[in-house]
Design an enzyme around this catalytic site. Structure first.
Site, mmCIF file in Angstrom:
data_model
loop_
_atom_site.group_PDB
_atom_site.id
_atom_site.type_symbol
_atom_site.label_atom_id
_atom_site.label_comp_id
_atom_site.label_asym_id
_atom_site.label_seq_id
_atom_site.Cartn_x
_atom_site.Cartn_y
_atom_site.Cartn_z
ATOM 1 N N ARG A 169 0.866 -1.185 0.000
ATOM 2 C CA ARG A 169 0.000 0.000 0.000
ATOM 3 C C ARG A 169 0.900 1.232 0.000
ATOM 4 O O ARG A 169 1.743 1.385 0.877
ATOM 5 C CB ARG A 169 -0.855 -0.031 1.256
ATOM 6 N N ARG A 212 -1.918 6.421 9.589
ATOM 7 C CA ARG A 212 -1.938 5.945 8.200
ATOM 8 C C ARG A 212 -1.970 7.123 7.220
ATOM 9 O O ARG A 212 -1.926 8.275 7.613
ATOM 10 C CB ARG A 212 -3.189 5.084 7.987
ATOM 11 N N LYS A 229 -4.141 0.946 14.775
ATOM 12 C CA LYS A 229 -4.094 1.860 13.637
ATOM 13 C C LYS A 229 -4.700 3.219 14.009
ATOM 14 O O LYS A 229 -5.562 3.307 14.898
ATOM 15 C CB LYS A 229 -4.833 1.273 12.437
ATOM 16 N N LYS A 241 -6.168 6.956 12.103
ATOM 17 C CA LYS A 241 -6.515 7.523 10.800
ATOM 18 C C LYS A 241 -6.967 8.980 10.882
ATOM 19 O O LYS A 241 -7.790 9.315 11.736
ATOM 20 C CB LYS A 241 -7.628 6.691 10.159
ATOM 21 N N CYS A 251 -15.292 -3.341 -0.867
ATOM 22 C CA CYS A 251 -13.916 -3.603 -0.441
ATOM 23 C C CYS A 251 -13.331 -4.730 -1.275
ATOM 24 O O CYS A 251 -14.019 -5.354 -2.068
ATOM 25 C CB CYS A 251 -13.885 -3.963 1.031
ATOM 26 N N CYS A 305 -7.950 -10.933 0.595
ATOM 27 C CA CYS A 305 -8.091 -10.528 1.994
ATOM 28 C C CYS A 305 -8.290 -11.755 2.892
ATOM 29 O O CYS A 305 -9.258 -12.502 2.728
ATOM 30 C CB CYS A 305 -9.268 -9.569 2.159
ATOM 31 N N CYS A 359 -16.699 -8.475 5.182
ATOM 32 C CA CYS A 359 -16.702 -8.829 6.612
ATOM 33 C C CYS A 359 -17.039 -7.564 7.408
ATOM 34 O O CYS A 359 -17.089 -6.471 6.838
ATOM 35 C CB CYS A 359 -15.346 -9.421 7.026
ATOM 36 N N CYS A 416 -14.194 -1.862 5.708
ATOM 37 C CA CYS A 416 -13.199 -1.146 4.901
ATOM 38 C C CYS A 416 -13.799 -0.217 3.845
ATOM 39 O O CYS A 416 -13.144 0.718 3.406
ATOM 40 C CB CYS A 416 -12.251 -2.142 4.242
#
Ligand code: SRM
Ligand code: SF4
Length: 570
Positions: free
Chosen positions: A72, A141, A206, A208, A427, A433, A472, A476
């Site tokens: 990424r 991120r 994480k 953001k 996503c 994934c 899921c 995302c």
């Protein structure tokens, strides 16, 4: 005190994210890397994955999983030069799986890079003054911002803040250069020298950040740990920023202690204080965040547990800034403006729809990968990724417009036909994934075909309705902020969420569980019919389903799992 999570020990022992990555890279016996390094490599912007379509067959043949890495890129605000675009396109074709994936956070992901090609890929990315540092992992991120170039004055300020935040909060460890770019080994060092903001265990989870310029909420400000909303004066100059904290999407099915949460507006700060406020928010979360339970380690839970008032007071103390009361602002939508727009600077901008963000050439269909490369080869402005997985060919010179239009036609870079498709996102999910419970990117187009037919039957084809799907509950594609949200529950089965606001300011609520293809259409069809017949002027679908009693309103994340309770009798 609760036992620290395993990742905390891995970070602590990693010597600022080195672990045994260099040794693992040299190991030719396996296409993978050891378990602890799989956690550390995320901080370098990479995930070890395997092709899940091939798992069964390879297990039967007693072969190692088909390992490859997902990379990424860190692209603040989603802005790339055409040259950088061409370089990423080349890397995707030479070392990746021949596609570029525009993500929901304005970056490009490359899938399918095998271990032996990692260094060459990262060197090619580095040559373009790009990197993958902290694109994943327990760190700040990629910072997002509104890419609408037609608002160029306000956008310039938003992009400048975005870049300042990204630079300020980038990890300082030399491990990335050392491991991937054959940089000189710089040994040891104290926390405050090597990682003055993060320390050796980085963030609990994480983190953001986004920057938004009203009236567009295309970055979905309420979905993120920290956000800055531009407050403009009559001349479109930014007078300061409203600061939002505590948004997040991730949850786990059947665990009501986990839930999506819409961010709170914490206060207003002057432009000069924004970076200091961001650093203080990061360090308070660094110190207050839960390091024992990773499912409870995001800022949204810290704010729920400690209260917004206590959190704000600590941020103000650390930043040496007193926040003012939030200023009024108003968002109108969370989507992108497609087609050509004219900028204040005399340049034009072209927003192109990318189906679920997958930039690829399809047999007999749109040649998105080649088409965008051809555009980038002649374009003198920039290429911008949107938070809705689309691409803007920005700042097009007058003399280039006809040639770009010809390429759009030649490669069939068509605009989506329906309002639903215009506002759709999915996503990645299968096959790359590792967390996917159901198909997503590969399935949504088929579902949209069927839903478009139903919408056409009710004369709703042109109506903008936001639909998002994920494989899921991690969220995302931010499905809980979509008017129609579909979340993978198991193979071919999805939970249906309804009632989020069109402008991204209100979460949805669970409407029906475990729906297969036919059941999704059967559940939505009567709602479309009622919407066509009973809606008030300018009433959005998400608002209608609440007013008409199909679903209860969600006030914030805490009542997200509460029974929707309002389903209307047939
Ligand atoms: Fe995500 C994990 C893909 C945006 C919440 N996400 C993953 C992983 C890395 C799976 C994994 O951990 O093994 C996925 C890789 C799939 C693949 O094969 O590429 C993945 N996330 C994506 C992308 C590519 C989706 C897309 O189709 O565009 C997005 C990349 C963003 C980027 O460029 O940085 C992506 N992920 C998001 C967002 C949306 C956003 O940030 O605006 C969210 C919800 C917001 C949030 O963070 O709350 C999101 N991803 C998650 C979570 C749940 C986090 C949580 O708090 O519970 C996970 C799982 C985890 O972290 O444990 C996850
Ligand atoms: Fe994977 Fe789930 Fe994220 Fe989709 S939402 S990319 S399935 S983690």
């Amino acid at each position: 005190m609760a036992e620290l999570s395993r990742n905390e020990y891995i970070k602590e022992a990693s010597d600022y994210l080195r672990g045994t990555l260099a040794e693992g890279l040299a190991d030719e016996i396996t296409g993978g890397i050891v378990e602890d390094d799989q956690q550390l490599v995320k901080f370098h912007g990479m995930y070890l994955q395997d092709d899940r379509d091939l798992r069964g067959e390879r297990t039967r043949k007693k072969l190692e999983k088909a390992f490859a890495f997902m990379l990424r890129v860190r692209i603040s605000g989603g802005v790339l030069t055409p040259r950088q675009w061409c370089a990423l396109d080349l890397v995707a074709r030479v070392y990746g799986n021949g596609t570029m994936r525009a993500t929901t956070r304005q970056t490009i992901q490359l899938h399918g890079v095998i271990k032996s090609n990692l260094k060459a890929t990262l060197k090619a990315i580095d040559e373009q003054l790009l990197n993958t540092i902290a694109a994943c992992g327990d760190v700040n991120r990629n910072v997002m911002c509104n890419p609408n170039p037609h608002q160029s004055k306000a956008h310039a300020a938003a992009l400048a803040l975005t870049r300042a935040l990204s630079d300020h909060l980038e990890p300082r460890t030399p491990a990335y250069r050392e491991i991937w770019l054959d940089g000189e080994k710089i040994a040891g060092g104290e926390d405050d020298v090597v990682e003055p903001i993060y320390g050796r265990t980085y963030m609990p989870r994480k983190f953001k950040i986004v920057v938004a310029v009203p009236p567009s909420n295309d970055v979905d400000i309420f979905a993120h740990d920290l956000g800055f909303i531009a407050i403009l004066d009559g001349n479109d100059d930014v007078t300061g920023w409203n600061v939002t904290v505590g948004g997040g999407m991730g949850m786990t099915h059947g665990e009501p202690d986990t839930y999506p949460r819409a961010a709170d507006v914490m206060g207003f700060c002057a432009p000069r204080d924004a970076v200091a406020i961001a650093e203080a928010v990061v360090t308070v979360q660094r110190d207050w965040g839960d390091r024992s339970n990773r499912k409870h380690a995001r800022l949204k839970y810290t704010i729920e547990d400690r209260g917004l008032g206590a959190f704000r007071a600590e941020v103000e103390k650390r930043a040496g800034v007193t926040l003012e009361a939030p200023k009024p602002f108003s968002f109108t939508s969370s989507g992108d403006r497609y087609g050509w727009t004219e900028g204040e600077n005399g340049k034009s901008h072209l927003t192109l729809y990318v189906e679920n963000g997958r930039i690829q050439d399809k047999a007999g269909g749109a040649g998105m990968l080649t088409g965008l490369r051809k555009i980038a080869e002649i374009h003198t402005g920039d290429m911008r990724l949107t938070a809705n997985q689309n691409v803007i060919v920005a700042n097009v010179a007058k003399e280039d417009r006809a040639a770009i239009e010809a390429i759009v036609k030649q490669y069939n870079l068509v605009q989506p036909a329906s309002g639903l498709r215009r506002n759709s996102m999915a996503c990645v999910a299968l096959p790359t994934c590792g967390l996917a419970l159901a198909e997503c990117e590969r399935y949504l187009p088929e579902l949209l075909d069927a839903l478009d037919q139903r919408l056409a039957a009710y004369g709703l084809s042109d109506d903008d309705i936001v639909i998002r799907m994920t494989g899921c509950p991690n969220g995302c594609a931010r499905p809980y902020l979509a008017e129609i949200g579909l979340v993978g529950k198991g193979p071919g089965r999805y939970n249906l969420y309804l009632g989020a606001a069109f402008d991204g300011s209100r979460l949805s609520k669970l409407y029906a569980e475990d729906l297969e293809h036919g059941a999704i259409i059967a559940a939505l069809d009567p709602l479309f019919a009622a919407y066509a017949k009973e809606r008030e002027p300018n009433e959005r679908f998400g608002a209608f389903v609440i007013r008409a009693g199909f679903v209860a309103r969600t006030e914030n994340g805490r009542d997200f799992h509460a029974d929707s309770g309002a389903r209307r009798a047939a």
